[in-house]
Design an enzyme around this catalytic site. Structure first.
Site, mmCIF file in Angstrom:
data_model
loop_
_atom_site.group_PDB
_atom_site.id
_atom_site.type_symbol
_atom_site.label_atom_id
_atom_site.label_comp_id
_atom_site.label_asym_id
_atom_site.label_seq_id
_atom_site.Cartn_x
_atom_site.Cartn_y
_atom_site.Cartn_z
ATOM 1 N N GLN A 87 19.206 -25.565 -23.747
ATOM 2 C CA GLN A 87 19.112 -25.342 -25.191
ATOM 3 C C GLN A 87 19.741 -26.523 -25.925
ATOM 4 O OE1 GLN A 87 20.202 -20.921 -26.086
ATOM 5 N NE2 GLN A 87 21.155 -21.445 -24.146
ATOM 6 N N ASN A 88 20.368 -27.420 -25.159
ATOM 7 C CA ASN A 88 21.109 -28.512 -25.788
ATOM 8 C C ASN A 88 20.180 -29.640 -26.205
ATOM 9 O OD1 ASN A 88 23.293 -26.970 -25.187
ATOM 10 N ND2 ASN A 88 23.930 -28.161 -23.401
ATOM 11 N N ILE A 89 20.539 -30.285 -27.311
ATOM 12 C CA ILE A 89 19.721 -31.388 -27.794
ATOM 13 C C ILE A 89 20.380 -32.727 -27.460
ATOM 14 C CG2 ILE A 89 18.556 -29.997 -29.550
ATOM 15 C CD1 ILE A 89 20.436 -31.093 -31.655
ATOM 16 N N ASP A 90 21.512 -32.683 -26.742
ATOM 17 C CA ASP A 90 22.115 -33.938 -26.269
ATOM 18 C C ASP A 90 21.374 -34.410 -25.015
ATOM 19 O OD1 ASP A 90 23.337 -32.903 -23.798
ATOM 20 O OD2 ASP A 90 24.787 -31.884 -25.079
ATOM 21 N N HIS A 105 14.990 -26.581 -27.094
ATOM 22 C CA HIS A 105 15.311 -26.691 -28.525
ATOM 23 C C HIS A 105 15.179 -28.132 -29.031
ATOM 24 C CE1 HIS A 105 17.778 -22.673 -28.443
ATOM 25 N NE2 HIS A 105 16.490 -22.489 -28.382
ATOM 26 N N CYS A 132 7.175 -43.579 -40.218
ATOM 27 C CA CYS A 132 6.782 -43.177 -38.867
ATOM 28 C C CYS A 132 6.219 -44.392 -38.134
ATOM 29 C CB CYS A 132 5.724 -42.083 -38.965
ATOM 30 S SG CYS A 132 4.898 -41.736 -37.398
ATOM 31 N N THR A 172 26.451 -20.538 -22.298
ATOM 32 C CA THR A 172 25.698 -20.089 -23.480
ATOM 33 C C THR A 172 26.163 -18.696 -23.878
ATOM 34 O OG1 THR A 172 23.497 -19.630 -24.397
ATOM 35 C CG2 THR A 172 23.718 -19.434 -22.009
ATOM 36 N N ASN A 197 30.338 -18.913 -17.375
ATOM 37 C CA ASN A 197 30.667 -19.136 -18.787
ATOM 38 C C ASN A 197 32.179 -18.992 -18.977
ATOM 39 O OD1 ASN A 197 29.308 -19.702 -21.339
ATOM 40 N ND2 ASN A 197 30.138 -17.752 -22.060
ATOM 41 N N LEU A 198 32.671 -19.611 -20.033
ATOM 42 C CA LEU A 198 34.108 -19.550 -20.295
ATOM 43 C C LEU A 198 34.582 -18.110 -20.447
ATOM 44 C CD1 LEU A 198 36.525 -21.432 -20.729
ATOM 45 C CD2 LEU A 198 36.017 -21.424 -23.171
HETATM 46 N N1 APR Z 1 32.759 -24.025 -20.101
HETATM 47 C C1 APR Z 1 31.881 -22.988 -20.090
HETATM 48 N N2 APR Z 1 31.525 -22.300 -21.188
HETATM 49 C C2 APR Z 1 32.066 -22.691 -22.365
HETATM 50 C C3 APR Z 1 32.991 -23.758 -22.459
HETATM 51 C C4 APR Z 1 33.342 -24.436 -21.253
HETATM 52 N N3 APR Z 1 34.192 -25.454 -21.238
HETATM 53 N N4 APR Z 1 33.365 -23.881 -23.754
HETATM 54 C C5 APR Z 1 32.708 -22.942 -24.439
HETATM 55 N N5 APR Z 1 31.930 -22.210 -23.595
HETATM 56 C C6 APR Z 1 31.052 -21.081 -23.907
HETATM 57 C C7 APR Z 1 31.506 -20.264 -25.087
HETATM 58 O O1 APR Z 1 32.445 -19.280 -24.663
HETATM 59 C C8 APR Z 1 30.192 -19.655 -25.568
HETATM 60 O O2 APR Z 1 29.937 -18.433 -24.907
HETATM 61 O O3 APR Z 1 29.797 -21.605 -24.260
HETATM 62 C C9 APR Z 1 29.146 -20.701 -25.143
HETATM 63 C C10 APR Z 1 28.580 -21.497 -26.303
HETATM 64 O O4 APR Z 1 27.867 -20.627 -27.133
HETATM 65 P P1 APR Z 1 27.159 -21.137 -28.483
HETATM 66 O O5 APR Z 1 28.112 -21.955 -29.271
HETATM 67 O O6 APR Z 1 26.573 -19.948 -29.115
HETATM 68 O O7 APR Z 1 26.014 -22.134 -27.955
HETATM 69 P P2 APR Z 1 24.584 -21.791 -27.344
HETATM 70 O O8 APR Z 1 24.624 -20.509 -26.588
HETATM 71 O O9 APR Z 1 24.111 -23.004 -26.644
HETATM 72 O O10 APR Z 1 23.722 -21.585 -28.657
HETATM 73 C C11 APR Z 1 22.356 -21.316 -28.521
HETATM 74 O O11 APR Z 1 21.984 -21.436 -30.870
HETATM 75 O O12 APR Z 1 22.807 -22.481 -32.710
HETATM 76 C C12 APR Z 1 21.713 -22.400 -31.886
HETATM 77 O O13 APR Z 1 20.006 -23.937 -31.354
HETATM 78 C C13 APR Z 1 21.392 -23.711 -31.215
HETATM 79 O O14 APR Z 1 20.834 -24.161 -28.885
HETATM 80 C C14 APR Z 1 21.726 -23.452 -29.755
HETATM 81 C C15 APR Z 1 21.568 -21.963 -29.629
#
Ligand code: APR
Length: 228
Positions: A87-90, A105, A132, A172, A197-198
């Site tokens: 889902q990351n854009i990096d 994304h 463009c 995520t 996940n964290l």
């Molecule tokens: N290691 C593992 N997990 C982590 C860490 C880490 N070091 N740091 C944070 N996290 C977890 C957080 O606890 C959280 O559950 O990563 C998750 C990040 O969640 P979001 O900020 O909601 O990101 P994401 O799930 O990628 O968002 C989905 O939403 O805003 C839109 O388009 C955007 O692609 C994005 C989508």
């Protein structure tokens, strides 16, 4: 064994890329409606461009971390049996060496022309409304999927989920669909499912197994277990 890995902002957190929904996350300082919707871009394109320009510029200051590197190592070992859906854009997966990556994304380093629908590699700012490279129209936008738009490559993703023996979700929050629903789809198709996940995600109860901690530790550990 066919493996599909879904990654989110948490995998890049230890590289210094802010997540969205944690304290100090990107959405703390910005309302989604102001920067991440087609309506926002219609209303205030300069603000939206500056938001993404800043994030694109910040990419050159960050590096892949051990979690990205572990997924690249896994691809080296299993090749086509691994697909990373991010889902990351990096571009940190690619910079770590992964080649089988779908950016559902979109990507910061790509521009999409609203005139000719062309896509172009892009490094610079867009807030000066550059022409463009394909058709010359000043209709470029970040090639990212905003709220209300359809994520990219869903057909390929669901085909991969159908074939998966193992589905792993990394970093995520499980707050945004359709990605948040991949675990249930993979399960229904017969895959084992694992969350790394964290903290427990919103959908943590859908997974067969969940391990909680920083991705930089959990992902290399999981890859070692798998390859060992
Ligand atoms: N290691 C593992 N997990 C982590 C860490 C880490 N070091 N740091 C944070 N996290 C977890 C957080 O606890 C959280 O559950 O990563 C998750 C990040 O969640 P979001 O900020 O909601 O990101 P994401 O799930 O990628 O968002 C989905 O939403 O805003 C839109 O388009 C955007 O692609 C994005 C989508």
């Amino acid at each position: 064994m066919n493996i599909v890995v879904l990654t989110g902002a948490g995998i890049s957190a230890e590289s210094g890329v802010p997540t969205f929904r944690d304290a100090d996350g990107l959405w703390e300082g910005h309302s989604v409606e102001d920067v991440a919707t087609p309506e926002a871009f219609e209303r205030q394109p300069t603000t939206v461009h500056r938001f993404y320009d800043a994030r694109r510029a910040a990419l050159s200051t960050v590096e892949p971390n051990p979690a990205h590197q572990a997924l690249a190592r896994l691809e080296d070992a299993v090749g086509d049996d691994l697909l990373v859906v991010t889902q990351n854009i990096d571009d940190l997966h690619e910079r770590a060496g992964s080649t089988r990556v779908l950016h559902m994304h979109g990507e910061l380093l790509s521009a999409l022309c609203r005139g000719c629908q062309g896509r172009f590699p892009w490094q610079d700012a867009m807030d000066d409304f550059p022409p463009c490279p394909g058709c010359g129209a000043t209709e470029l936008r970040p090639d990212v999927v905003w709220f209300g738009e359809v994520p990219y490559q869903l057909d390929r993703i669901f085909l991969a989920l159908e074939r998966a023996d193992l589905f792993v979700s990394i970093g995520t929050s499980g707050a945004v669909y359709p990605a948040a629903g991949f675990v249930q789809a993979a399960s229904a198709y017969g895959a084992r499912t694992l969350e790394l996940n964290l903290v427990p995600s919103e959908g943590t109860h859908f997974f067969d197994e969940a391990r909680h901690g920083p991705a930089g530790r959990l992902v290399p550990g999981w890859v070692d277990d798998l390859l060992g």
